[in-house]
Design an enzyme around this catalytic site. Sequence first.
Site, mmCIF file in Angstrom:
data_model
loop_
_atom_site.group_PDB
_atom_site.id
_atom_site.type_symbol
_atom_site.label_atom_id
_atom_site.label_comp_id
_atom_site.label_asym_id
_atom_site.label_seq_id
_atom_site.Cartn_x
_atom_site.Cartn_y
_atom_site.Cartn_z
ATOM 1 N N GLN A 79 7.974 16.508 -52.678
ATOM 2 C CA GLN A 79 6.622 16.619 -53.203
ATOM 3 C C GLN A 79 6.538 17.773 -54.199
ATOM 4 O O GLN A 79 7.167 18.815 -54.017
ATOM 5 C CB GLN A 79 5.635 16.877 -52.074
ATOM 6 C CG GLN A 79 4.186 16.852 -52.525
ATOM 7 C CD GLN A 79 3.271 16.560 -51.373
ATOM 8 O OE1 GLN A 79 2.788 17.475 -50.738
ATOM 9 N NE2 GLN A 79 3.049 15.291 -51.073
ATOM 10 N N GLY A 131 -2.403 18.855 -44.675
ATOM 11 C CA GLY A 131 -1.790 17.737 -45.369
ATOM 12 C C GLY A 131 -0.670 18.237 -46.266
ATOM 13 O O GLY A 131 -0.633 19.413 -46.647
ATOM 14 N N CYS A 132 0.236 17.348 -46.620
ATOM 15 C CA CYS A 132 1.363 17.764 -47.462
ATOM 16 C C CYS A 132 0.900 18.168 -48.852
ATOM 17 O O CYS A 132 1.322 19.211 -49.383
ATOM 18 C CB CYS A 132 2.420 16.661 -47.521
ATOM 19 S SG CYS A 132 1.790 15.007 -47.903
ATOM 20 N N TYR A 133 0.020 17.388 -49.469
ATOM 21 C CA TYR A 133 -0.501 17.767 -50.782
ATOM 22 C C TYR A 133 -1.257 19.104 -50.735
ATOM 23 O O TYR A 133 -1.021 19.982 -51.579
ATOM 24 C CB TYR A 133 -1.423 16.686 -51.334
ATOM 25 C CG TYR A 133 -0.739 15.500 -51.970
ATOM 26 C CD1 TYR A 133 0.155 15.656 -53.023
ATOM 27 C CD2 TYR A 133 -1.017 14.199 -51.549
ATOM 28 C CE1 TYR A 133 0.760 14.569 -53.628
ATOM 29 C CE2 TYR A 133 -0.428 13.099 -52.151
ATOM 30 C CZ TYR A 133 0.471 13.281 -53.184
ATOM 31 O OH TYR A 133 1.067 12.196 -53.784
#
EC number: 1.2.1.38
Length: 351
Positions: free
Chosen positions: A249, A147-149
């Site tokens: 992000q 996932g990006c996070y």
Amino acid sequence: MRVGIVGASGYGGAELVRLVAAHPALDLHVAAGSGSAGERLDTAAPQLAGLPGADRALAPAEPDALAGCDLVFMATPHAVSAELGPVLANGGATVVDLSGAFRLEASEFARWYGLDHPAPARTPAPYGLPELFRTDLKGAPLVAGPGCYPTAALLALAPLTGLVDPGSVVITGMSGTSGAGKGLRADLHASHAMGNVAAYGAPGHRHTPEIERWWAAYARQRGVADAAGLAEPVPLSFTPHLVPMPRGQLCTVSATLAEGADAAAVTDAVGAFAAAEPFVVARQAWPATTHVAGGNGAHVHAAVDSRTGRVTAACALDNLLKGAAGQALQAANVALGLDEGAGLSPAGVHP
């Protein structure tokens, strides 16, 4: 090498189309979609107009349509990926999935995603974060794209392994609206999102167990799990926020220093970690999302507060590139024995 991209009209899938077009060893063979099947690719994703093959019609997201592909990227919802990924891998393709379908064990997946996994034997798949698990990816038939996070959080956390108390970790994540995908949602309307910042998904965001699991796995791989207090995944606090920008992000990690650790050890660890990685850059100032937009780079920095005995580390990245499509291509390069950086650049586009 013939490539299929499922979900090619979405944000992550369209970025993959663009990246594959510039890759020296890859050729887009099939661009597929579900609701967009039959539509021209450059109509569904106008930013791709002019790329070779962008005038093709999107194929249906079905195994028969992807037959003959050597490599398939799945930029699809987790339920679709969980069904389609094993079929394609069993058919001989190397599959890199951008969803959460294969990041956790089947029992964990059911708990956090609310769906019984149709292919539990495939879970968890090798985790597609090359900076931490490069060796596991070589020759892997099915790769679970992070996932990006978790990507930003783990790249900030990894150098701190053994230098902080794992039970004290607090992570704050901030993401642009593209992180939610291309679908319509009330809180993503411009009139709702612009000029607004809001926390969401806490305390039970599904990326939390992913960060916990793979940080512990990284410590075990390095042989320091017991010393670092990570023999098993340790619960941590993670709160994501939606911020008013299209992409980008930033994750900040705060934790109490372990006994014997100090600011010099933190600085040395972050610098050494980044120096060994082609897409990680240790900055002398706090990272900013505007400096990584459009690239596959991740900017990291850490500082110790001597007053509280805590360290803060931060990582900025482009959620659609290093957090999704770019990382998927990076992992595919490793899995296939290609140059890891082929078709990718750590440099962003600024302003």
